[in-house]
Design a protein around this motif. Structure first.
Motif, PDB file in Angstrom:
ATOM      1  N   LEU A 145      19.801  -7.366  87.071  1.00 22.70           N
ATOM      2  CA  LEU A 145      19.128  -6.333  86.372  1.00 22.70           C
ATOM      3  C   LEU A 145      17.552  -6.369  86.551  1.00 22.70           C
ATOM      4  O   LEU A 145      16.999  -5.341  86.761  1.00 22.70           O
ATOM      5  CB  LEU A 145      19.357  -6.742  84.899  1.00 22.70           C
ATOM      6  CG  LEU A 145      19.034  -5.903  83.866  1.00 22.70           C
ATOM      7  CD1 LEU A 145      19.580  -4.384  83.969  1.00 22.70           C
ATOM      8  CD2 LEU A 145      18.866  -6.268  82.253  1.00 22.70           C
ATOM      9  N   ILE A 146      16.934  -7.392  86.629  1.00 22.85           N
ATOM     10  CA  ILE A 146      15.499  -7.486  86.812  1.00 22.85           C
ATOM     11  C   ILE A 146      15.256  -7.227  88.208  1.00 22.85           C
ATOM     12  O   ILE A 146      14.224  -6.274  88.467  1.00 22.85           O
ATOM     13  CB  ILE A 146      14.830  -9.056  86.555  1.00 22.85           C
ATOM     14  CG1 ILE A 146      15.194  -9.350  85.213  1.00 22.85           C
ATOM     15  CG2 ILE A 146      13.478  -9.211  86.846  1.00 22.85           C
ATOM     16  CD1 ILE A 146      14.850 -10.797  84.827  1.00 22.85           C
ATOM     17  N   GLY A 147      15.858  -7.784  89.125  1.00 23.56           N
ATOM     18  CA  GLY A 147      15.564  -7.559  90.682  1.00 23.56           C
ATOM     19  C   GLY A 147      15.756  -6.223  90.949  1.00 23.56           C
ATOM     20  O   GLY A 147      14.962  -5.436  91.585  1.00 23.56           O
ATOM     21  N   GLY A 169       5.229  -4.135  99.846  1.00 17.43           N
ATOM     22  CA  GLY A 169       5.312  -4.215 101.354  1.00 17.43           C
ATOM     23  C   GLY A 169       5.782  -5.659 101.566  1.00 17.43           C
ATOM     24  O   GLY A 169       6.698  -5.733 102.419  1.00 17.43           O
ATOM     25  N   TYR A 170       5.346  -6.780 100.778  1.00 17.23           N
ATOM     26  CA  TYR A 170       5.648  -8.181 100.980  1.00 17.23           C
ATOM     27  C   TYR A 170       7.214  -8.143 100.697  1.00 17.23           C
ATOM     28  O   TYR A 170       7.823  -8.701 101.269  1.00 17.23           O
ATOM     29  CB  TYR A 170       4.865  -8.829 100.006  1.00 17.23           C
ATOM     30  CG  TYR A 170       5.326 -10.463  99.869  1.00 17.23           C
ATOM     31  CD1 TYR A 170       4.998 -11.177 100.969  1.00 17.23           C
ATOM     32  CD2 TYR A 170       6.334 -10.711  98.910  1.00 17.23           C
ATOM     33  CE1 TYR A 170       5.380 -12.495 100.864  1.00 17.23           C
ATOM     34  CE2 TYR A 170       6.643 -12.059  98.780  1.00 17.23           C
ATOM     35  CZ  TYR A 170       6.184 -12.938  99.838  1.00 17.23           C
ATOM     36  OH  TYR A 170       6.675 -14.213  99.785  1.00 17.23           O
ATOM     37  N   ASP A 188      13.783 -14.227  97.495  1.00 18.84           N
ATOM     38  CA  ASP A 188      12.767 -14.301  98.767  1.00 18.84           C
ATOM     39  C   ASP A 188      11.907 -13.153  98.470  1.00 18.84           C
ATOM     40  O   ASP A 188      10.673 -13.369  98.584  1.00 18.84           O
ATOM     41  CB  ASP A 188      13.287 -14.214  99.932  1.00 18.84           C
ATOM     42  CG  ASP A 188      13.964 -15.433 100.532  1.00 18.84           C
ATOM     43  OD1 ASP A 188      13.687 -16.521  99.934  1.00 18.84           O
ATOM     44  OD2 ASP A 188      14.937 -15.272 101.359  1.00 18.84           O
ATOM     45  N   GLY A 189      12.536 -12.040  98.019  1.00 21.62           N
ATOM     46  CA  GLY A 189      11.591 -10.764  98.131  1.00 21.62           C
ATOM     47  C   GLY A 189      10.870 -10.549  96.883  1.00 21.62           C
ATOM     48  O   GLY A 189       9.673 -10.270  96.947  1.00 21.62           O
ATOM     49  N   ILE A 190      11.192 -11.051  95.616  1.00 18.26           N
ATOM     50  CA  ILE A 190      10.435 -10.962  94.501  1.00 18.26           C
ATOM     51  C   ILE A 190      10.362 -12.290  93.687  1.00 18.26           C
ATOM     52  O   ILE A 190      10.258 -12.365  92.345  1.00 18.26           O
ATOM     53  CB  ILE A 190      10.817  -9.881  93.226  1.00 18.26           C
ATOM     54  CG1 ILE A 190      12.544 -10.036  93.091  1.00 18.26           C
ATOM     55  CG2 ILE A 190      10.793  -8.676  94.118  1.00 18.26           C
ATOM     56  CD1 ILE A 190      13.160  -9.160  92.207  1.00 18.26           C
ATOM     57  N   GLY A 191      10.487 -13.522  94.634  1.00 15.87           N
ATOM     58  CA  GLY A 191      10.299 -14.629  93.865  1.00 15.87           C
ATOM     59  C   GLY A 191       8.706 -15.017  93.279  1.00 15.87           C
ATOM     60  O   GLY A 191       8.698 -15.966  92.538  1.00 15.87           O
ATOM     61  N   ILE A 217      10.735 -16.028  86.832  1.00 15.58           N
ATOM     62  CA  ILE A 217      11.952 -15.789  86.187  1.00 15.58           C
ATOM     63  C   ILE A 217      12.937 -15.829  87.399  1.00 15.58           C
ATOM     64  O   ILE A 217      14.185 -16.050  87.021  1.00 15.58           O
ATOM     65  CB  ILE A 217      12.066 -15.138  84.879  1.00 15.58           C
ATOM     66  CG1 ILE A 217      13.169 -15.526  83.912  1.00 15.58           C
ATOM     67  CG2 ILE A 217      12.336 -13.516  85.370  1.00 15.58           C
ATOM     68  CD1 ILE A 217      13.283 -15.054  82.709  1.00 15.58           C
ATOM     69  N   ILE A 218      12.824 -14.910  88.172  1.00 10.20           N
ATOM     70  CA  ILE A 218      13.644 -14.702  89.055  1.00 10.20           C
ATOM     71  C   ILE A 218      14.146 -16.069  90.009  1.00 10.20           C
ATOM     72  O   ILE A 218      15.234 -16.271  90.346  1.00 10.20           O
ATOM     73  CB  ILE A 218      13.314 -13.810  90.328  1.00 10.20           C
ATOM     74  CG1 ILE A 218      13.136 -12.397  89.764  1.00 10.20           C
ATOM     75  CG2 ILE A 218      14.172 -13.520  91.348  1.00 10.20           C
ATOM     76  CD1 ILE A 218      14.730 -11.813  89.322  1.00 10.20           C
ATOM     77  N   ARG A 219      13.082 -16.974  90.347  1.00 11.05           N
ATOM     78  CA  ARG A 219      13.506 -18.177  90.732  1.00 11.05           C
ATOM     79  C   ARG A 219      14.368 -19.078  89.913  1.00 11.05           C
ATOM     80  O   ARG A 219      15.015 -19.765  90.451  1.00 11.05           O
ATOM     81  CB  ARG A 219      12.087 -18.946  91.324  1.00 11.05           C
ATOM     82  CG  ARG A 219      11.587 -18.331  92.318  1.00 11.05           C
ATOM     83  CD  ARG A 219      10.689 -18.968  93.318  1.00 11.05           C
ATOM     84  NE  ARG A 219      10.382 -18.460  94.637  1.00 11.05           N
ATOM     85  CZ  ARG A 219      10.984 -18.703  95.802  1.00 11.05           C
ATOM     86  NH1 ARG A 219      12.204 -19.321  95.688  1.00 11.05           N
ATOM     87  NH2 ARG A 219      10.831 -18.151  96.798  1.00 11.05           N
TER      88      ARG A 219
END
Length: 291
Positions: free
Chosen positions: A18-20, A71-72, A180-183, A187-189
């Protein structure tokens, strides 16, 4: 996940997605809007320079930071996917070249009703994992089989069977992509680590329930911890190893199978920082694409 008060792995997985996907959707809107407003020149380099100049001089710094984060993020996701594809081909070839046909035939015949392929590789290291996205399979090494009793081997197979049935390989890879992408959104991690612990506890619980005992899975874990130095590693994300995650929580569950295993989800600081970052991203999107 086992334990009162802990959300199930699927609930945590849903929160990650949901967040990602919300963040990725915002990033796509931003890119489409920005590229749509760009002035295109006769060559790629002139267009890129014009794009960069416009970005740095005509836009709010918050938009620039958000675009850099975009981009990252895409760089990390594409890079992880490419590395996983290379690692997958490499290890598929390794498994085929080192397959122990005799042991594979006997073990697959014994567990034919599971309808899950089991690969045995001639390797002295201690290896037990689930791999494969479309049709998950169990991979064991001859070193592991020599180390375990028949009952312990069955416990490992039951643990890996649960991963196969739940398709944890593809789910874990998707969570790893988000981490990896939005770490940089903490909270994703936190959610990702919670999910990885949760699926291992659930797989152990399944094996314990099927064997009506926690002894075998506990004995396997202790043996694998002692052989940690010889543990064989395969690229993360597309595989689910038997003993690379949450050993302390898993031992706690085995020692006290009737007690809840409490795993912290996310600290208040993590939630607060994540909320601020997500709000800034939304503000940047609104600056670029006003309603």
């Amino acid at each position: 996940m086992t334990g009162k008060g802990n959300p199930s792995p699927n609930v945590v997985l849903g929160a990650v997605f949901l967040i990602g996907f919300g963040v990725l959707l915002e990033m796509n809107f931003l890119l489409i809007h920005h590229l749509g407003n760009a002035r295109y020149e006769s060559t790629f380099y002139r267009t890129a320079w014009q794009f960069l100049s416009d970005l740095l001089t005509q836009h709010h710094p918050l938009e620039v930071v958000f675009l850099a984060a975009t981009g990252y993020t895409f760089y990390q996701i594409v890079g992880r996917s490419a590395r996983q594809a290379v690692a997958g081909r490499k290890w598929t070839r390794y498994f085929a070249e080192h397959a122990d046909a005799g042991k594979m035939e006997r073990l697959n015949a014994a567990y034919r009703k599971w309808n899950i392929p089991i690969t045995i590789v001639r390797d002295p290291s201690v290896l037990a994992l689930t791999t494969g996205f479309i049709r998950p399979r169990i991979v064991l090494s001859t070193g592991l089989i020599r180390l375990l009793s028949a009952e312990e081997l069955e416990a490992v197979l039951l643990h890996e069977r649960y991963h196969c049935r739940q398709r944890h390989t593809v789910k874990k890879f998707a969570v790893q992509l988000m981490m990896d992408g939005i770490g940089y959104i903490p909270i994703i991690r936190s959610l990702g680590r919670h999910y990885f612990i949760g699926i291992e506890l659930s797989a152990d619980r399944y094996a314990m329930d099927q064997m009506n005992s926690s002894y075998e899975i506990g004995s396997v874990l202790l043996k694998l911890v002692r052989h940690n130095g010889q543990y064989a590693g395969v690229g993360a994300g597309g595989t689910v190893h038997f003993a690379d995650t949450a050993v302390n929580y898993r031992i706690e569950q085995i020692v006290n199978p009737d007690q809840p295993v409490r795993v912290a989800l996310a600290s208040a600081k993590t939630v607060a920082i994540s909320a601020i970052l997500l709000s800034l991203m939304l503000a940047a999107l609104l600056l670029e694409c006003p309603i």
